[in-house]
Design a protein around this motif. Structure first.
Motif, PDB file in Angstrom:
ATOM      1  N   GLU A  80       7.089  -2.041 -92.857  1.00 12.77           N
ATOM      2  CA  GLU A  80       6.731  -3.145 -93.743  1.00 12.77           C
ATOM      3  C   GLU A  80       7.682  -4.308 -93.450  1.00 12.77           C
ATOM      4  O   GLU A  80       8.891  -4.101 -93.292  1.00 12.77           O
ATOM      5  N   PRO A  81       7.166  -5.530 -93.289  1.00 15.09           N
ATOM      6  CA  PRO A  81       7.999  -6.658 -92.837  1.00 15.09           C
ATOM      7  C   PRO A  81       9.287  -6.842 -93.632  1.00 15.09           C
ATOM      8  O   PRO A  81      10.344  -7.104 -93.053  1.00 15.09           O
ATOM      9  N   ARG A  82       9.212  -6.715 -94.956  1.00 15.04           N
ATOM     10  CA  ARG A  82      10.424  -6.916 -95.758  1.00 15.04           C
ATOM     11  C   ARG A  82      11.480  -5.871 -95.424  1.00 15.04           C
ATOM     12  O   ARG A  82      12.673  -6.190 -95.324  1.00 15.04           O
ATOM     13  N   ARG A 101      11.704  -4.144 -92.547  1.00 14.85           N
ATOM     14  CA  ARG A 101      12.170  -4.396 -91.180  1.00 14.85           C
ATOM     15  C   ARG A 101      13.224  -5.499 -91.177  1.00 14.85           C
ATOM     16  O   ARG A 101      14.239  -5.396 -90.475  1.00 14.85           O
ATOM     17  N   ASN A 102      12.992  -6.557 -91.963  1.00 21.63           N
ATOM     18  CA  ASN A 102      13.962  -7.654 -92.025  1.00 21.63           C
ATOM     19  C   ASN A 102      15.295  -7.167 -92.584  1.00 21.63           C
ATOM     20  O   ASN A 102      16.366  -7.560 -92.093  1.00 21.63           O
TER      21      ASN A 102
END
Length: 251
Positions: free
Chosen positions: A211-213, A215-216
């Protein structure tokens, strides 16, 4: 802690395998079979976590305490600064272990380190988890793990574990259910900062894209992290792609 040992010592760090909640060391068999083909001498030790398989139960399963038990077992097995690989709960435990004890690397298989919505799910199901019908919560979680996508023999391996004892679920999930999300995040952020300071290599192997959040966050706390996605196996990428995971273990 009970363990099976494979291979022989060489100049490479040994690999320690930590399974997920409710399973035991036998879940690594497909990966170990592949590793025996490509690198038969690779030194690997697969443990049964406390309360699983042939390892004795504990009164408490706090991550720090279990990590200390694992360290005692690793030391007793004659291992020094291993690469610690873990699936699911074992991935979180491998992370905590490497932040506190000598380690050369971490391989985290499909275990996000932040609680996300999982904490809310557990809290919402707390009354059921503490009741005689607790198994329905576990069954519901298994239904969402993509077991049906695995090869038939791997499906049988997962399902053979059955429903874990109630005290095991409540014990290993206690921190998630009782600790605030902010404190949980603070602890895992500190662990990852410690790994970065110690120069410990970290490899995240997922069954789906992150999920992008998340991963960031992962890239923020540990910019050198390696992320590999092995699709098609849901929560069990090591069973869907045992040959690929064996290559990662072989280094």
């Amino acid at each position: 802690m009970y363990f099976d040992s494979y291979g022989k010592d060489d100049e490479r760090p040994a690999v320690v395998l930590l399974h997920g909640l409710s399973f035991d060391r036998r879940q690594w068999e497909p990966v170990l079979d592949e590793l025996a083909i490509i690198d038969p001498d690779r030194r690997v030790v697969a443990f049964d976590l406390p309360g699983h398989g042939k390892s004795p139960a504990r009164d408490s399963y706090q991550l720090d305490e279990v990590a200390a038990v694992v360290h005692q077992a690793v030391t007793a097995a004659g291992l020094d600064a291993p690469i610690v690989a873990g699936h699911s709960l074992g991935g979180a435990l491998a992370t905590v272990y490497a932040a506190r004890y000598p380690a050369r690397g971490v391989i985290n298989i499909d275990q996000p380190l932040l609680v996300g919505g999982f904490r809310d799910v557990l809290r919402g199901a707390a009354s059921v988890l503490r009741s005689p019908g607790y198994g329905q919560v576990w069954d519901g979680m298994l239904a969402g793990m993509g077991i049906e996508r695995l090869p038939v023999d791997a499906q049988e391996l997962v399902r053979a574990a059955g429903t874990p004892p109630q005290e095991l679920l409540l014990g290993y999930w206690d921190e998630i259910m009782t600790m605030s999300a902010e404190e949980f995040t603070r602890r895992r952020t500190h662990d990852m900062a410690t790994l970065r300071m110690k120069g410990i290599a970290y490899h995240y192997v997922g069954g789906n894209d992150l999920e992008p959040r998340y991963r960031n966050w992962l890239k923020w706390v540990l910019p050198e992290v390696t992320v590999t996605v092995l699709p098609g196996g849901g929560h069990f990428p090591h069973l869907a792609h045992p040959a690929e995971l064996a290559k990662i273990l072989a280094g």
